[in-house]
Design a protein around this motif. Structure first.
Motif, short mmCIF file in Angstrom:
data_model
loop_
_atom_site.label_atom_id
_atom_site.label_comp_id
_atom_site.label_asym_id
_atom_site.label_seq_id
_atom_site.Cartn_x
_atom_site.Cartn_y
_atom_site.Cartn_z
N MET A 187 0.91 -1.18 0.01
CA MET A 187 -0.01 0.00 -0.14
C MET A 187 0.95 1.32 -0.08
SD MET A 187 -3.29 -1.06 2.42
CE MET A 187 -4.03 0.42 2.17
N ILE A 188 2.12 1.31 0.66
CA ILE A 188 2.74 2.56 0.87
C ILE A 188 3.41 2.72 -0.37
CG2 ILE A 188 5.11 3.09 1.76
CD1 ILE A 188 4.29 1.89 4.34
N LYS A 189 3.74 1.54 -1.54
CA LYS A 189 4.42 1.83 -2.41
C LYS A 189 3.52 2.44 -3.75
CE LYS A 189 8.41 0.32 -1.60
NZ LYS A 189 9.63 1.19 -1.53
N LEU A 190 2.16 2.04 -3.41
CA LEU A 190 1.00 2.38 -4.57
C LEU A 190 0.31 3.78 -3.96
CD1 LEU A 190 -0.25 -1.00 -5.01
CD2 LEU A 190 1.01 0.14 -6.55
N GLN A 191 0.34 4.20 -2.90
CA GLN A 191 -0.53 5.11 -2.27
C GLN A 191 -0.27 6.55 -3.19
OE1 GLN A 191 0.14 5.87 1.90
NE2 GLN A 191 2.23 6.74 1.56
N GLU A 192 0.68 6.89 -3.73
CA GLU A 192 0.72 8.08 -4.35
C GLU A 192 -0.14 8.24 -5.79
OE1 GLU A 192 4.98 8.49 -5.17
OE2 GLU A 192 5.46 9.15 -3.05
N ARG A 193 -0.36 7.01 -5.97
CA ARG A 193 -1.07 6.99 -7.36
C ARG A 193 -2.61 6.54 -7.14
NH1 ARG A 193 2.40 3.12 -10.95
NH2 ARG A 193 2.66 2.06 -8.83
N MET A 194 -3.34 6.49 -6.04
CA MET A 194 -4.56 6.08 -5.76
C MET A 194 -4.88 6.26 -4.42
SD MET A 194 -3.16 2.20 -6.02
CE MET A 194 -2.44 2.25 -7.49
N THR A 195 -6.27 6.01 -4.34
CA THR A 195 -7.06 6.05 -3.14
C THR A 195 -7.55 4.61 -2.66
OG1 THR A 195 -7.62 8.24 -3.44
CG2 THR A 195 -8.85 7.16 -1.57
N PHE A 196 -7.19 3.99 -1.53
CA PHE A 196 -7.71 2.73 -1.11
C PHE A 196 -9.00 2.59 -0.69
CE2 PHE A 196 -2.76 2.69 -1.41
CZ PHE A 196 -2.81 1.49 -2.21
N PHE A 197 -9.60 1.62 -0.68
CA PHE A 197 -11.00 1.24 -0.19
C PHE A 197 -10.72 -0.03 0.86
CE2 PHE A 197 -13.13 2.30 -4.21
CZ PHE A 197 -12.93 3.87 -3.88
N ASP A 245 -8.39 1.74 -15.59
CA ASP A 245 -8.31 0.55 -14.44
C ASP A 245 -7.12 0.06 -14.48
OD1 ASP A 245 -11.10 0.99 -14.17
OD2 ASP A 245 -11.71 -0.91 -15.18
N MET A 246 -6.60 -0.06 -13.43
CA MET A 246 -5.23 -0.73 -12.97
C MET A 246 -5.32 -1.77 -12.38
SD MET A 246 -1.99 1.17 -11.49
CE MET A 246 -1.97 2.64 -12.37
N ASP A 247 -4.29 -2.91 -12.97
CA ASP A 247 -4.21 -4.24 -12.04
C ASP A 247 -3.13 -4.16 -11.18
OD1 ASP A 247 -6.67 -5.12 -12.99
OD2 ASP A 247 -5.68 -6.32 -14.70
N VAL A 248 -3.09 -4.42 -9.92
CA VAL A 248 -1.99 -4.32 -9.16
C VAL A 248 -1.87 -5.34 -8.18
CG1 VAL A 248 -2.28 -1.87 -9.08
CG2 VAL A 248 -3.35 -3.07 -7.29
N ASN A 249 -0.62 -5.82 -7.63
CA ASN A 249 -0.43 -6.79 -6.50
C ASN A 249 -0.42 -6.12 -5.45
OD1 ASN A 249 0.50 -8.78 -4.90
ND2 ASN A 249 2.48 -8.95 -5.84
N ILE A 250 -1.42 -5.94 -4.61
CA ILE A 250 -1.54 -5.38 -3.20
C ILE A 250 -1.19 -6.38 -2.04
CG2 ILE A 250 -4.17 -5.95 -2.74
CD1 ILE A 250 -4.25 -2.96 -2.25
N THR A 251 -0.76 -7.60 -2.44
CA THR A 251 -0.47 -8.45 -1.60
C THR A 251 1.12 -8.69 -1.53
OG1 THR A 251 -0.57 -10.34 -2.91
CG2 THR A 251 -2.53 -9.74 -1.89
N ARG A 252 1.76 -7.87 -2.07
CA ARG A 252 3.38 -7.90 -2.24
C ARG A 252 4.06 -7.72 -0.81
NH1 ARG A 252 7.31 -4.02 -5.59
NH2 ARG A 252 9.23 -4.64 -5.18
N GLU A 253 4.89 -8.47 -0.68
CA GLU A 253 5.31 -8.63 0.75
C GLU A 253 7.02 -8.06 0.70
OE1 GLU A 253 5.25 -12.15 2.57
OE2 GLU A 253 3.23 -12.16 2.82
N LYS A 254 7.48 -7.34 1.68
CA LYS A 254 9.03 -6.82 1.73
C LYS A 254 9.76 -8.20 2.00
CE LYS A 254 12.07 -3.58 3.58
NZ LYS A 254 12.21 -2.82 4.84
N THR A 279 -1.44 6.69 4.19
CA THR A 279 -2.63 7.37 3.98
C THR A 279 -3.82 6.60 4.51
OG1 THR A 279 -1.89 8.94 2.35
CG2 THR A 279 -4.28 8.85 2.68
N PRO A 280 -4.84 7.02 5.50
CA PRO A 280 -5.81 6.00 5.87
C PRO A 280 -6.80 5.75 4.51
CG PRO A 280 -5.49 8.03 7.39
CD PRO A 280 -4.70 8.24 6.34
#
Length: 590
Positions: free
Chosen positions: A484-494, A515-524, A541-542
């Motif tokens: 989420m931290i890596k993606l938050q600049e480009r989108m608002t999360f639900f 629309d954009m497909d993303v991997n939101i389960t990616r781990e460090k 961002t909340p």
């Protein structure tokens, strides 16, 4: 009215809004179901008698038009309640038009005169203009409408919170000069006629509502127009299909304030509940066995909005024990809703596990889905669509009358926004408070996805609607803060961190239109090397928590809403990304 007629026990605990008894009604601050109560009045205007005044509280919102039509079939006159600051609203126009079409006498009640921003003179003038405008509109439909009665509508000024009313107009922001509601009771007694009936007529009782009792089963609420109804009496039940069946009244209940008490008999004008008729429905008639004379059926406005409701087809459906997930359970619940909701229609679709539900508006359908969610149902709900009709061989769509209050500086922007949605301005007024009121005629499809954000999030100053694309999860798993931290600049999360997602589930709103497909389960990836940045903190961002109504408005044509008792999710109709691409290509070729 109930307090000043001593309808409650002296030391009883009385809620603030006793007529709005449902949880959803209290949460949303609106009336959803029409309810009746009885006031026993014996004040100065009663001439020493005890007068029974039946009061029916109907919704003001046009989406619940079926409740209004049922309520108007039970009454002999209406009290039009108008806020001393807001004045007549679109729902006021809707209810008042129905009352004038039924040729019912009207009393104008200006409430909340003690509001600091009250503008009593202007509100009375606006209400009278509305009355005259509706009367002229109805001149062709109701040729025998009494225009003199419309022009001479009595006006009562009140403050419901203080329990005061007066026939003398107070100054703006001040309470009425009278100490109680006697002027209101006097106006009702003088201007609302007593029930008209034929003393020698046979029994005629109209079913206007349904209720249920754990001890008596289904209860039918009746308005008696002629004759007398008695406990234990055998009567003729005139059904929708024209058949007549003999039934027995096993229990008769009269209304006292907010409770029902057993009664032996009831006469013309009374509103009572009867038990003993299991399959009775709204609009049917109880009449005399030897000389059956049925009353006309209740007619309601046709539906304007539809949505598809089906079983939950997501990969994580049915995880919780006790949830209702089968097609049979969903269909039984929709059939049950049809019994008491006369403005609803349920039609079959191509799929055996989904149905098209049609209603008067988006809010009414959202209320139905929310009620089913709280009852333990898991559902898949499609995007709301308008219901078109063929008139003289041409396709017609529903139009709505919309009122918008905005700050003056947003006047041009809102006008431009409504023009993009095919809205046509019919009136504009500036009350000198820095806000403008605009009235538009707009297609119903232009309001889908517009109202919630505009009215609640921005309080009338909002000028945007959805033009952004969706963020879609490309695999199943658990949401990680790292992704989420890596993606938050480009989108608002639900979605929240650690939430479970699946492929095709919408997890946020894109900053762009695609629309954009993303991997939101990616781990460090962890290593044995110590990095210099390992002790730094990242700000996240909340996420935005969407309500059911916001989710229904956010969804596009290729998306739907998954509703469960625990959560509300948005997903693509086609979950697999490859299949979605193929479907889009085939749609583009067509």
């Amino acid at each position: 009215m109930l307090k000043q007629t001593h309808s409650f026990a002296e030391h009883g605990n009385v809620a603030e809004r006793v007529m709005d008894s449902g949880d959803l009604e209290r949460e949303k601050g609106i009336t959803i179901l029409a309810k009746n109560t009885t006031v026993a009045y014996n004040g100065p205007s009663a001439d020493g008698q005890v007068m029974t005044i039946n009061v029916i509280d109907t919704p003001g919102h046009a989406d619940f038009g079926g409740e209004v039509e049922r309520g108007l079939s039970m009454v002999d006159g209406v009290v039009l309640l108008v806020d001393a600051s807001e004045g007549p609203l679109p729902q006021t126009r809707f209810v008042l038009r129905k009352a004038l079409a039924a040729k019912l006498p009207v009393i104008l009640l200006v409430n909340k005169t003690d509001r600091p921003d009250a503008r009593i003179d202007e509100v009375v003038a606006e209400s009278m203009d509305l009355l005259l405008g509706l009367a002229s509109d109805l001149a062709d439909e109701v040729p025998d409408l009494d225009l003199d009665a419309v022009l001479n509508v009595p006006v009562v000024y009140a403050s419901g919170k203080l329990g005061r009313a007066s026939l003398t107009q107070p100054d703006n922001g001040t309470a009425p000069d009278n100490e109680d509601l006697e002027p209101l009771f006097k106006t009702i007694v003088e201007h609302i006629p007593a029930p008209k009936y034929n003393p020698e007529g046979v029994l005629q009782a109209h079913v206007t509502n349904l209720d249920a009792s754990p001890f008596l089963g289904r209860l039918a609420l009746l308005r008696i127009f002629n004759g007398t109804l008695r406990k234990g009496q055998n009567v003729a039940w005139y059904r929708h299909d024209g058949t007549i069946k003999q039934v027995k009244i096993t229990e008769l209940l009269a209304t006292q304030a907010l409770t029902r008490v057993p009664a032996e008999s009831a006469g013309p004008g009374e509103i009572v509940a009867v038990a003993g008729i299991e399959d009775i429905t709204i609009g049917e008639t109880l009449t005399d066995i030897d000389d059956p004379q049925p009353l006309p059926l209740i007619t309601v406005d046709p539906p304007a909005i539809s949505m598809t409701i089906g079983i939950n087809t997501s990969p994580i459906a049915g995880r919780v024990k006790g949830h209702k997930v089968t097609a049979r359970q969903v269909k039984d619940r929709l059939d049950k809703e049809l019994v008491g909701n006369v403005s609803l229609k349920v039609l079959p679709t191509e799929r055996p596990d989904a149905w098209e539900v049609q209603g008067r508006g988006e809010l009414a359908l959202a209320i139905l889905v929310e009620q089913m969610r709280r009852e333990g149902f898991e559902l898949t709900v499609g995007k709301p669509q308008v219901v078109t009709r063929l008139v003289d061989g041409k396709v017609h769509e529903p139009m709505e009358h919309m009122t918008i209050d905005v700050p003056e500086e947003y006047l041009g922007s809102v006008t431009q926004l409504m023009a993009a949605r095919k809205g046509r301005m019919v009136n504009m007024a500036n009350h000198g408070t820095g806000w403008c009121r605009m009235e538009f005629i707009v297609p119903a499809r232009g309001l889908i996805g517009f109202r919630t954000r505009f009215l609640t999030d921005t309080r009338g100053a909002g000028i945007e609607y959805r033009t952004n694309g969706s963020i879609v999860a490309d695999r199943s798993g658990v949401v990680t803060p790292f992704a989420m931290i890596k993606l938050q600049e480009r989108m608002t999360f639900f979605v929240q961190p650690t939430s479970e997602v699946y492929e095709g589930m919408i997890v946020g709103e894109n900053s762009r239109a695609d629309d954009m497909d993303v991997n939101i389960t990616r781990e460090k990836q962890l290593t044995n090397m110590r990095a210099a940045s390992s002790d730094t903190f990242e700000n996240m961002t909340p996420p935005r928590n969407l309500t059911l109504e916001e989710s229904l408005e956010f969804a596009r044509e290729d998306e739907c809403v998954e509703v469960t008792p625990e959560s509300v999710r948005i997903r693509k109709l086609i979950l697999n990304a490859g299949d979605r691409v193929k479907a889009n290509r085939s749609r583009a070729k067509v």
